[in-house]
Design an enzyme around this catalytic site. Structure first.
Site, PDB file in Angstrom:
ATOM      1  CG  ASP A  34     -66.082 -66.112 -73.699  1.00  0.00           C
ATOM      2  OD1 ASP A  34     -65.725 -67.056 -73.679  1.00  0.00           O
ATOM      3  OD2 ASP A  34     -65.838 -65.438 -71.979  1.00  0.00           O
TER       4      ASP A  34
ATOM      5  CD  GLU B 147     -67.576 -70.489 -72.828  1.00  0.00           C
ATOM      6  OE1 GLU B 147     -66.636 -71.205 -72.577  1.00  0.00           O
ATOM      7  OE2 GLU B 147     -67.395 -69.988 -72.614  1.00  0.00           O
TER       8      GLU B 147
END
Length: 511
Positions: A198, A256
Protein backbone atom coordinates in the site's frame (compact mmCIF):
# COMPACT_ATOMS: atom_id res chain seq x y z
CA UNK A 1 -3.89 -12.91 -13.61
CA UNK A 2 -4.76 -11.55 -10.16
CA UNK A 3 -8.22 -11.38 -8.60
CA UNK A 4 -8.55 -8.68 -5.96
CA UNK A 5 -10.71 -9.56 -2.97
CA UNK A 6 -12.06 -6.91 -0.63
CA UNK A 7 -12.59 -9.34 2.27
CA UNK A 8 -15.41 -7.49 4.03
CA UNK A 9 -17.47 -7.75 0.86
CA UNK A 10 -16.66 -11.11 -0.71
CA UNK A 11 -18.35 -13.86 1.32
CA UNK A 12 -19.44 -14.13 4.95
CA UNK A 13 -19.17 -17.56 6.61
CA UNK A 14 -20.48 -16.77 10.10
CA UNK A 15 -23.56 -14.60 9.55
CA UNK A 16 -22.26 -11.35 11.05
CA UNK A 17 -22.75 -9.52 7.74
CA UNK A 18 -19.01 -9.02 7.18
CA UNK A 19 -17.00 -11.13 4.75
CA UNK A 20 -14.18 -13.24 6.16
CA UNK A 21 -11.39 -15.64 5.26
CA UNK A 22 -13.46 -18.80 5.59
CA UNK A 23 -15.95 -17.17 3.25
CA UNK A 24 -13.14 -16.73 0.72
CA UNK A 25 -12.10 -20.33 1.27
CA UNK A 26 -15.66 -21.49 0.58
CA UNK A 27 -15.56 -19.69 -2.78
CA UNK A 28 -12.17 -20.94 -4.02
CA UNK A 29 -13.98 -23.30 -6.38
CA UNK A 30 -15.61 -20.30 -8.01
CA UNK A 31 -12.27 -18.56 -8.45
CA UNK A 32 -10.78 -21.73 -9.89
CA UNK A 33 -13.71 -21.90 -12.32
CA UNK A 34 -13.20 -18.24 -13.26
CA UNK A 35 -9.66 -19.13 -14.23
CA UNK A 36 -7.54 -16.65 -12.27
CA UNK A 37 -4.00 -17.49 -11.13
CA UNK A 38 -3.63 -15.58 -7.89
CA UNK A 39 -5.62 -13.81 -5.18
CA UNK A 40 -4.83 -10.38 -3.83
CA UNK A 41 -6.48 -10.05 -0.44
CA UNK A 42 -6.94 -6.57 1.02
CA UNK A 43 -5.81 -6.12 4.65
CA UNK A 44 -6.96 -8.75 7.15
CA UNK A 45 -4.43 -8.05 9.92
CA UNK A 46 -5.50 -6.93 13.39
CA UNK A 47 -7.06 -3.49 13.12
CA UNK A 48 -9.63 -1.21 14.77
CA UNK A 49 -11.01 -0.79 11.21
CA UNK A 50 -10.92 3.01 11.12
CA UNK A 51 -10.05 2.67 7.42
CA UNK A 52 -11.28 -0.78 6.48
CA UNK A 53 -8.18 -2.55 7.81
CA UNK A 54 -5.58 -0.18 6.34
CA UNK A 55 -4.98 0.98 9.93
CA UNK A 56 -2.96 -1.98 11.20
CA UNK A 57 -2.49 -2.57 14.91
CA UNK A 58 -0.58 -5.85 14.56
CA UNK A 59 0.87 -6.69 11.13
CA UNK A 60 1.74 -10.25 12.19
CA UNK A 61 -1.68 -11.47 13.21
CA UNK A 62 -5.12 -11.86 11.61
CA UNK A 63 -8.06 -9.94 12.99
CA UNK A 64 -10.76 -12.09 14.64
CA UNK A 65 -13.29 -10.27 12.46
CA UNK A 66 -11.86 -12.22 9.52
CA UNK A 67 -11.46 -15.51 11.39
CA UNK A 68 -8.04 -15.27 13.03
CA UNK A 69 -4.75 -16.86 12.08
CA UNK A 70 -6.15 -20.38 11.74
CA UNK A 71 -8.48 -19.23 8.96
CA UNK A 72 -5.58 -17.65 7.07
CA UNK A 73 -3.46 -20.80 7.32
CA UNK A 74 -6.38 -22.90 6.06
CA UNK A 75 -7.03 -20.52 3.17
CA UNK A 76 -3.40 -20.52 2.03
CA UNK A 77 -3.23 -24.31 2.14
CA UNK A 78 -6.44 -24.89 0.17
CA UNK A 79 -5.65 -22.18 -2.35
CA UNK A 80 -2.30 -23.82 -3.01
CA UNK A 81 -4.00 -27.20 -3.37
CA UNK A 82 -6.12 -25.65 -6.13
CA UNK A 83 -3.13 -24.07 -7.86
CA UNK A 84 -3.97 -20.53 -6.70
CA UNK A 85 -1.33 -18.22 -5.27
CA UNK A 86 -2.12 -15.89 -2.36
CA UNK A 87 -0.84 -12.32 -2.11
CA UNK A 88 -1.82 -10.11 0.79
CA UNK A 89 -1.85 -6.40 1.45
CA UNK A 90 0.82 -4.90 3.67
CA UNK A 91 0.77 -1.28 4.85
CA UNK A 92 4.33 0.04 5.31
CA UNK A 93 3.58 3.78 5.40
CA UNK A 94 1.71 3.92 8.69
CA UNK A 95 0.21 1.96 11.57
CA UNK A 96 -3.00 2.20 13.53
CA UNK A 97 -3.06 4.63 16.42
CA UNK A 98 -3.90 1.50 18.45
CA UNK A 99 -0.53 -0.11 17.62
CA UNK A 100 1.55 -0.68 20.80
CA UNK A 101 4.30 1.49 19.34
CA UNK A 102 2.01 4.50 19.08
CA UNK A 103 0.64 4.02 22.58
CA UNK A 104 4.24 3.98 23.81
CA UNK A 105 5.00 7.12 21.80
CA UNK A 106 2.11 9.01 23.38
CA UNK A 107 3.29 7.99 26.84
CA UNK A 108 6.90 8.98 26.17
CA UNK A 109 8.58 12.37 26.05
CA UNK A 110 9.50 14.37 22.96
CA UNK A 111 12.79 13.17 21.48
CA UNK A 112 12.41 9.70 22.95
CA UNK A 113 13.12 6.45 21.12
CA UNK A 114 9.38 5.71 21.16
CA UNK A 115 8.52 8.95 19.36
CA UNK A 116 11.31 8.46 16.84
CA UNK A 117 9.35 5.54 15.35
CA UNK A 118 6.79 8.07 14.09
CA UNK A 119 7.00 11.63 12.82
CA UNK A 120 6.46 13.91 15.80
CA UNK A 121 7.31 17.60 15.53
CA UNK A 122 6.88 20.74 17.57
CA UNK A 123 4.23 23.10 16.29
CA UNK A 124 4.89 26.52 14.84
CA UNK A 125 4.21 29.78 16.59
CA UNK A 126 5.09 30.93 20.10
CA UNK A 127 2.93 28.28 21.78
CA UNK A 128 3.31 25.58 19.12
CA UNK A 129 -0.40 25.77 18.32
CA UNK A 130 0.06 25.77 14.53
CA UNK A 131 0.85 22.53 12.67
CA UNK A 132 4.52 22.00 11.73
CA UNK A 133 3.76 22.53 8.03
CA UNK A 134 0.82 23.10 5.70
CA UNK A 135 0.34 19.52 4.51
CA UNK A 136 -3.26 18.35 4.17
CA UNK A 137 -4.43 14.81 4.73
CA UNK A 138 -5.40 12.76 1.68
CA UNK A 139 -8.71 12.17 3.49
CA UNK A 140 -9.32 15.87 4.14
CA UNK A 141 -8.34 18.27 6.92
CA UNK A 142 -4.77 18.79 8.13
CA UNK A 143 -2.19 16.01 8.04
CA UNK A 144 -1.20 16.78 11.64
CA UNK A 145 -2.84 16.13 14.99
CA UNK A 146 -1.64 17.64 18.26
CA UNK A 147 -1.24 15.34 21.24
CA UNK A 148 -1.75 15.88 24.93
CA UNK A 149 1.53 15.19 26.68
CA UNK A 150 1.75 12.91 29.74
CA UNK A 151 1.73 16.01 31.97
CA UNK A 152 -1.65 17.05 30.56
CA UNK A 153 -0.46 19.97 28.43
CA UNK A 154 -0.88 20.32 24.64
CA UNK A 155 2.35 19.19 23.08
CA UNK A 156 3.83 17.95 19.84
CA UNK A 157 2.07 17.12 16.60
CA UNK A 158 2.21 13.82 14.72
CA UNK A 159 1.96 13.33 10.96
CA UNK A 160 -0.80 11.31 9.35
CA UNK A 161 -1.01 11.58 5.57
CA UNK A 162 -4.27 9.65 5.82
CA UNK A 163 -6.65 9.59 8.81
CA UNK A 164 -5.59 10.66 12.34
CA UNK A 165 -5.97 7.00 13.28
CA UNK A 166 -3.13 6.21 10.83
CA UNK A 167 0.09 7.85 12.08
CA UNK A 168 2.94 7.80 9.57
CA UNK A 169 6.02 5.76 10.41
CA UNK A 170 9.48 7.34 10.37
CA UNK A 171 11.32 5.25 7.78
CA UNK A 172 14.49 7.26 8.44
CA UNK A 173 14.65 5.22 11.67
CA UNK A 174 16.40 1.85 10.98
CA UNK A 175 14.11 0.17 13.50
CA UNK A 176 11.17 0.55 11.11
CA UNK A 177 12.85 -1.28 8.23
CA UNK A 178 14.07 -4.04 10.54
CA UNK A 179 10.58 -4.62 11.89
CA UNK A 180 9.03 -4.61 8.43
CA UNK A 181 11.52 -7.23 7.31
CA UNK A 182 10.31 -9.39 10.19
CA UNK A 183 6.77 -8.96 8.95
CA UNK A 184 7.73 -9.98 5.41
CA UNK A 185 9.46 -13.14 6.60
CA UNK A 186 6.63 -13.95 9.02
CA UNK A 187 4.11 -14.22 6.18
CA UNK A 188 6.44 -15.70 3.58
CA UNK A 189 7.33 -18.47 6.02
CA UNK A 190 3.61 -19.23 6.35
CA UNK A 191 3.19 -19.72 2.64
CA UNK A 192 2.09 -16.30 1.40
CA UNK A 193 3.26 -15.89 -2.20
CA UNK A 194 3.76 -12.14 -2.18
CA UNK A 195 2.49 -8.74 -1.19
CA UNK A 196 0.68 -5.75 -2.54
CA UNK A 197 2.39 -2.80 -0.85
CA UNK A 198 0.00 0.00 0.00
CA UNK A 199 1.18 3.54 -0.82
CA UNK A 200 4.44 2.17 -2.21
CA UNK A 201 5.41 5.66 -3.37
CA UNK A 202 5.10 6.92 0.20
CA UNK A 203 7.14 6.07 3.30
CA UNK A 204 10.11 8.41 2.62
CA UNK A 205 9.60 12.04 3.65
CA UNK A 206 11.72 15.00 2.52
CA UNK A 207 14.28 16.52 4.86
CA UNK A 208 12.81 19.33 6.89
CA UNK A 209 9.23 18.52 5.85
CA UNK A 210 8.89 21.70 3.74
CA UNK A 211 5.55 23.37 3.09
CA UNK A 212 3.68 22.46 -0.07
CA UNK A 213 3.77 25.14 -2.75
CA UNK A 214 0.30 24.21 -3.95
CA UNK A 215 -2.07 22.69 -1.44
CA UNK A 216 -4.45 20.30 -3.19
CA UNK A 217 -7.69 20.11 -1.28
CA UNK A 218 -9.52 17.57 -3.42
CA UNK A 219 -9.90 14.30 -1.55
CA UNK A 220 -7.53 11.44 -2.44
CA UNK A 221 -5.65 13.52 -5.06
CA UNK A 222 -1.98 14.42 -5.40
CA UNK A 223 0.59 15.03 -8.14
CA UNK A 224 4.18 14.02 -8.82
CA UNK A 225 5.66 17.11 -7.14
CA UNK A 226 3.75 16.57 -3.91
CA UNK A 227 6.37 16.43 -1.11
CA UNK A 228 4.24 13.91 0.80
CA UNK A 229 5.04 11.22 -1.79
CA UNK A 230 7.59 9.95 -4.30
CA UNK A 231 10.71 11.11 -2.50
CA UNK A 232 13.98 9.59 -3.78
CA UNK A 233 14.78 7.85 -0.50
CA UNK A 234 11.80 5.53 -1.05
CA UNK A 235 13.83 3.54 -3.55
CA UNK A 236 16.34 2.39 -0.95
CA UNK A 237 13.38 1.14 1.10
CA UNK A 238 12.22 -0.94 -1.85
CA UNK A 239 15.70 -2.30 -2.39
CA UNK A 240 15.73 -3.58 1.20
CA UNK A 241 12.32 -5.15 0.71
CA UNK A 242 13.46 -6.78 -2.53
CA UNK A 243 16.49 -8.33 -0.82
CA UNK A 244 14.16 -10.12 1.58
CA UNK A 245 11.85 -11.32 -1.20
CA UNK A 246 14.82 -12.58 -3.20
CA UNK A 247 15.39 -15.09 -0.39
CA UNK A 248 12.03 -16.60 -1.45
CA UNK A 249 12.47 -17.18 -5.21
CA UNK A 250 8.79 -17.31 -6.17
CA UNK A 251 7.63 -14.36 -4.05
CA UNK A 252 6.35 -11.22 -5.73
CA UNK A 253 5.98 -7.59 -4.67
CA UNK A 254 3.33 -5.35 -6.23
CA UNK A 255 3.41 -1.65 -5.49
CA UNK A 256 0.58 0.86 -5.39
CA UNK A 257 2.39 3.66 -7.22
CA UNK A 258 0.45 6.81 -8.09
CA UNK A 259 3.17 8.47 -10.20
CA UNK A 260 2.40 10.00 -13.60
CA UNK A 261 5.86 10.71 -14.99
CA UNK A 262 7.03 7.63 -16.88
CA UNK A 263 10.69 7.93 -15.93
CA UNK A 264 9.89 8.27 -12.25
CA UNK A 265 7.31 5.46 -12.43
CA UNK A 266 9.83 3.16 -14.09
CA UNK A 267 12.28 3.67 -11.23
CA UNK A 268 9.97 1.65 -8.96
CA UNK A 269 10.24 -1.46 -11.14
CA UNK A 270 13.98 -1.54 -11.71
CA UNK A 271 15.40 -5.05 -11.32
CA UNK A 272 16.30 -4.55 -7.66
CA UNK A 273 13.02 -2.91 -6.55
CA UNK A 274 9.38 -3.92 -7.04
CA UNK A 275 8.48 -6.85 -9.29
CA UNK A 276 5.28 -5.09 -10.45
CA UNK A 277 3.73 -1.68 -9.94
CA UNK A 278 0.13 -0.74 -10.52
CA UNK A 279 -0.34 1.53 -13.48
CA UNK A 280 -3.73 3.22 -13.23
CA UNK A 281 -3.82 4.79 -16.70
CA UNK A 282 -6.63 2.58 -18.01
CA UNK A 283 -8.65 3.01 -14.82
CA UNK A 284 -8.39 6.79 -15.20
CA UNK A 285 -9.21 6.82 -18.92
CA UNK A 286 -12.68 7.51 -20.37
CA UNK A 287 -14.29 5.24 -22.94
CA UNK A 288 -12.65 6.96 -25.89
CA UNK A 289 -10.50 5.15 -28.44
CA UNK A 290 -7.81 7.83 -28.68
CA UNK A 291 -7.57 8.12 -24.90
CA UNK A 292 -7.41 4.34 -24.48
CA UNK A 293 -4.66 4.06 -27.09
CA UNK A 294 -2.69 6.84 -25.38
CA UNK A 295 -3.05 5.10 -22.01
CA UNK A 296 -1.80 1.81 -23.46
CA UNK A 297 1.18 3.45 -25.16
CA UNK A 298 2.01 5.36 -22.00
CA UNK A 299 1.82 2.29 -19.77
CA UNK A 300 4.06 0.25 -22.07
CA UNK A 301 6.54 3.12 -22.37
CA UNK A 302 6.74 3.50 -18.59
CA UNK A 303 8.20 0.02 -18.04
CA UNK A 304 10.05 -0.64 -21.32
CA UNK A 305 13.33 1.15 -20.39
CA UNK A 306 13.78 -1.03 -17.30
CA UNK A 307 12.46 -4.26 -18.84
CA UNK A 308 9.60 -4.59 -16.37
CA UNK A 309 6.21 -6.22 -16.87
CA UNK A 310 3.29 -3.82 -17.51
CA UNK A 311 0.17 -4.05 -15.36
CA UNK A 312 -3.46 -3.35 -16.23
CA UNK A 313 -6.55 -2.76 -14.14
CA UNK A 314 -9.92 -1.10 -14.68
CA UNK A 315 -11.06 -0.81 -11.06
CA UNK A 316 -10.24 -1.53 -7.44
CA UNK A 317 -11.49 -0.80 -3.92
CA UNK A 318 -10.60 2.91 -4.24
CA UNK A 319 -12.04 3.61 -7.72
CA UNK A 320 -15.61 3.81 -8.98
CA UNK A 321 -16.53 0.64 -10.86
CA UNK A 322 -16.02 0.74 -14.61
CA UNK A 323 -19.68 0.12 -15.46
CA UNK A 324 -20.57 3.39 -13.73
CA UNK A 325 -17.57 5.31 -15.06
CA UNK A 326 -18.49 4.34 -18.63
CA UNK A 327 -22.04 5.66 -18.36
CA UNK A 328 -23.96 3.16 -16.26
CA UNK A 329 -26.92 1.03 -17.30
CA UNK A 330 -26.77 -1.23 -20.37
CA UNK A 331 -24.33 1.13 -22.14
CA UNK A 332 -21.95 1.09 -19.19
CA UNK A 333 -22.09 -2.70 -19.03
CA UNK A 334 -21.43 -3.02 -22.78
CA UNK A 335 -18.46 -0.67 -22.59
CA UNK A 336 -17.05 -2.44 -19.50
CA UNK A 337 -17.27 -5.78 -21.33
CA UNK A 338 -15.44 -4.28 -24.29
CA UNK A 339 -12.71 -2.73 -22.14
CA UNK A 340 -12.18 -6.02 -20.34
CA UNK A 341 -11.39 -7.61 -23.70
CA UNK A 342 -8.94 -4.81 -24.54
CA UNK A 343 -7.29 -5.23 -21.14
CA UNK A 344 -6.96 -9.00 -21.43
CA UNK A 345 -5.54 -8.70 -24.95
CA UNK A 346 -2.57 -6.69 -23.67
CA UNK A 347 0.79 -8.13 -22.60
CA UNK A 348 1.51 -8.17 -18.90
CA UNK A 349 -0.27 -8.76 -15.59
CA UNK A 350 -4.01 -8.11 -15.24
CA UNK A 351 -5.85 -7.34 -11.99
CA UNK A 352 -9.60 -7.94 -11.74
CA UNK A 353 -11.54 -6.38 -8.86
CA UNK A 354 -14.13 -8.67 -7.29
CA UNK A 355 -17.52 -8.10 -8.88
CA UNK A 356 -16.18 -6.71 -12.16
CA UNK A 357 -16.79 -10.13 -13.69
CA UNK A 358 -20.47 -9.74 -12.79
CA UNK A 359 -20.79 -6.33 -14.44
CA UNK A 360 -21.64 -4.67 -11.13
CA UNK A 361 -22.05 -0.89 -11.04
CA UNK A 362 -21.13 1.46 -8.23
CA UNK A 363 -23.85 1.93 -5.64
CA UNK A 364 -23.89 5.70 -5.39
CA UNK A 365 -27.18 6.06 -3.51
CA UNK A 366 -26.22 4.30 -0.28
CA UNK A 367 -28.05 5.81 2.72
CA UNK A 368 -25.87 8.31 4.52
CA UNK A 369 -26.27 6.35 7.74
CA UNK A 370 -24.65 3.34 6.06
CA UNK A 371 -21.46 5.09 4.90
CA UNK A 372 -18.27 3.77 6.53
CA UNK A 373 -15.41 5.36 4.57
CA UNK A 374 -13.44 7.85 6.75
CA UNK A 375 -13.57 10.27 3.81
CA UNK A 376 -17.26 10.86 4.63
CA UNK A 377 -16.56 12.16 8.12
CA UNK A 378 -13.26 13.88 7.32
CA UNK A 379 -14.89 15.88 4.51
CA UNK A 380 -17.70 17.14 6.73
CA UNK A 381 -20.17 14.96 4.82
CA UNK A 382 -19.36 16.56 1.48
CA UNK A 383 -17.50 13.58 -0.07
CA UNK A 384 -19.28 10.21 0.05
CA UNK A 385 -16.04 8.27 -0.23
CA UNK A 386 -15.40 4.81 -1.65
CA UNK A 387 -18.17 2.70 -0.15
CA UNK A 388 -20.05 2.63 -3.45
CA UNK A 389 -17.49 0.26 -4.99
CA UNK A 390 -17.27 -1.90 -1.86
CA UNK A 391 -20.85 -3.20 -1.64
CA UNK A 392 -20.83 -7.01 -1.08
CA UNK A 393 -20.88 -9.55 -3.88
CA UNK A 394 -24.29 -11.07 -4.82
CA UNK A 395 -24.00 -14.85 -5.04
CA UNK A 396 -27.49 -16.29 -5.36
CA UNK A 397 -31.18 -15.85 -4.71
CA UNK A 398 -33.75 -13.20 -5.51
CA UNK A 399 -33.32 -10.74 -2.64
CA UNK A 400 -30.53 -9.17 -0.55
CA UNK A 401 -28.16 -10.27 0.83
CA UNK A 402 -28.07 -12.67 -2.15
CA UNK A 403 -26.21 -15.45 -0.35
CA UNK A 404 -23.38 -13.17 0.75
CA UNK A 405 -24.39 -13.72 4.38
CA UNK A 406 -27.15 -15.21 6.48
CA UNK A 407 -27.30 -11.87 8.29
CA UNK A 408 -27.64 -8.27 7.18
CA UNK A 409 -24.75 -7.20 4.95
CA UNK A 410 -22.47 -4.48 6.32
CA UNK A 411 -23.39 -2.27 3.34
CA UNK A 412 -26.89 -2.57 1.84
CA UNK A 413 -27.19 -4.37 -1.51
CA UNK A 414 -29.52 -3.12 -4.26
CA UNK A 415 -32.55 -5.39 -4.86
CA UNK A 416 -32.02 -5.09 -8.63
CA UNK A 417 -28.80 -7.07 -8.30
CA UNK A 418 -30.94 -10.24 -8.44
CA UNK A 419 -30.20 -10.38 -12.17
CA UNK A 420 -26.45 -10.01 -11.57
CA UNK A 421 -25.80 -12.81 -9.09
CA UNK A 422 -23.25 -15.52 -9.79
CA UNK A 423 -26.12 -18.01 -9.82
CA UNK A 424 -28.03 -16.04 -12.46
CA UNK A 425 -24.98 -15.61 -14.72
CA UNK A 426 -23.00 -18.82 -14.34
CA UNK A 427 -24.78 -20.87 -17.02
CA UNK A 428 -26.03 -17.96 -19.14
CA UNK A 429 -23.86 -17.91 -22.27
CA UNK A 430 -24.32 -14.20 -22.93
CA UNK A 431 -23.65 -13.08 -19.36
CA UNK A 432 -20.71 -10.92 -18.33
CA UNK A 433 -19.48 -13.72 -16.07
CA UNK A 434 -19.48 -16.17 -18.97
CA UNK A 435 -17.63 -13.64 -21.15
CA UNK A 436 -14.95 -13.23 -18.46
CA UNK A 437 -14.56 -16.99 -18.11
CA UNK A 438 -14.15 -17.48 -21.86
CA UNK A 439 -11.76 -14.55 -22.22
CA UNK A 440 -9.57 -15.66 -19.33
CA UNK A 441 -9.44 -19.21 -20.63
CA UNK A 442 -8.49 -18.14 -24.15
CA UNK A 443 -5.83 -15.77 -22.85
CA UNK A 444 -4.25 -18.62 -20.96
CA UNK A 445 -4.18 -21.27 -23.70
CA UNK A 446 -4.05 -19.59 -27.12
CA UNK A 447 -0.59 -19.02 -28.64
CA UNK A 448 -1.83 -15.88 -30.41
CA UNK A 449 -1.48 -13.95 -27.14
CA UNK A 450 2.30 -14.44 -27.11
CA UNK A 451 4.80 -11.62 -27.34
CA UNK A 452 5.55 -8.49 -25.31
CA UNK A 453 4.61 -5.89 -27.93
CA UNK A 454 1.52 -4.16 -29.30
CA UNK A 455 1.43 -3.28 -33.02
CA UNK A 456 -1.22 -0.71 -33.94
CA UNK A 457 -3.51 -1.10 -36.94
CA UNK A 458 -5.21 1.65 -38.84
CA UNK A 459 -8.84 1.91 -37.74
CA UNK A 460 -11.94 4.07 -38.30
CA UNK A 461 -12.54 7.18 -36.25
CA UNK A 462 -13.59 6.34 -32.71
CA UNK A 463 -11.99 2.89 -32.89
CA UNK A 464 -8.68 1.21 -32.24
CA UNK A 465 -7.06 -2.03 -33.34
CA UNK A 466 -3.81 -3.69 -32.37
CA UNK A 467 -2.00 -6.93 -33.05
CA UNK A 468 0.05 -9.08 -30.71
CA UNK A 469 3.18 -10.73 -32.16
CA UNK A 470 1.55 -14.13 -31.68
CA UNK A 471 -1.17 -13.18 -34.15
CA UNK A 472 -4.09 -11.97 -32.02
CA UNK A 473 -5.90 -8.88 -33.29
CA UNK A 474 -8.00 -6.85 -30.84
CA UNK A 475 -10.53 -4.31 -32.12
CA UNK A 476 -12.44 -1.80 -29.99
CA UNK A 477 -15.41 0.08 -31.42
CA UNK A 478 -15.96 3.10 -29.18
CA UNK A 479 -17.93 4.86 -31.90
CA UNK A 480 -21.76 5.10 -31.95
CA UNK A 481 -22.17 2.96 -35.10
CA UNK A 482 -21.18 -0.57 -36.19
CA UNK A 483 -17.90 -0.95 -38.06
CA UNK A 484 -16.49 -3.55 -40.44
CA UNK A 485 -14.13 -6.01 -38.79
CA UNK A 486 -10.68 -6.57 -40.31
CA UNK A 487 -9.95 -9.92 -41.99
CA UNK A 488 -9.76 -12.96 -39.72
CA UNK A 489 -11.85 -15.37 -37.71
CA UNK A 490 -13.63 -13.99 -34.67
CA UNK A 491 -12.27 -15.76 -31.60
CA UNK A 492 -14.47 -13.89 -29.12
CA UNK A 493 -16.59 -10.73 -29.10
CA UNK A 494 -18.14 -8.75 -26.26
CA UNK A 495 -21.36 -8.36 -28.28
CA UNK A 496 -22.85 -10.37 -31.17
CA UNK A 497 -21.21 -9.57 -34.50
CA UNK A 498 -23.12 -10.13 -37.74
CA UNK A 499 -22.12 -9.87 -41.41
CA UNK A 500 -18.57 -8.93 -40.48
CA UNK A 501 -19.75 -5.96 -38.43
CA UNK A 502 -18.72 -5.09 -34.84
CA UNK A 503 -21.43 -3.37 -32.82
CA UNK A 504 -20.95 0.00 -31.16
CA UNK A 505 -19.48 -0.14 -27.63
CA UNK A 506 -17.98 -3.56 -28.31
CA UNK A 507 -14.66 -5.32 -28.78
CA UNK A 508 -13.56 -8.45 -30.61
CA UNK A 509 -10.57 -10.77 -30.84
CA UNK A 510 -9.61 -12.14 -34.23
CA UNK A 511 -7.03 -14.68 -35.34
Amino acid sequence: MFYQIYPRSFADSDGDGIGDLRGIRDKLGYLELLGVDALWICPVMRSPMADGGYDVADPRDIDPLFGGMAAMVELIAEAHDRGLKVTMDLVPNHTSDQHPWFAAALAAAPGSRERERYIFRDGRGPDGATPPNNWPSIFGGPAWTRVIEPDGRPGQWYLHIFAPEQPDLNWANPEIAADFEQTLRFWLDRGVDGFRLDVAHGMAKPDGLPDMERVETKMLVHDDDDPRFNNPAVHEIHRRIRKVLDEYPDAVSIGEVWVDDNTRFGEYVRPDELHLAFNFRLAETPFDADAVRAAIDNSLAAVAPVGAVPTWTLSNHDIAREVTRYGGGPVGVARARAMMMVELALPGAVFIYNGAELGLPNVDDLPEAALRDPVWERSGHTERGRDGCRVPIPWEGAAPPFGFSTGESWLPMPPEWAASTVEAQLEALGSTLSLYRMAIELRGVRPEFAGPRVEWYGSPAGCLAFRRPGGLVCVLNASPVPIALPPGDVLLASAPSENGQLAANAAAWLV
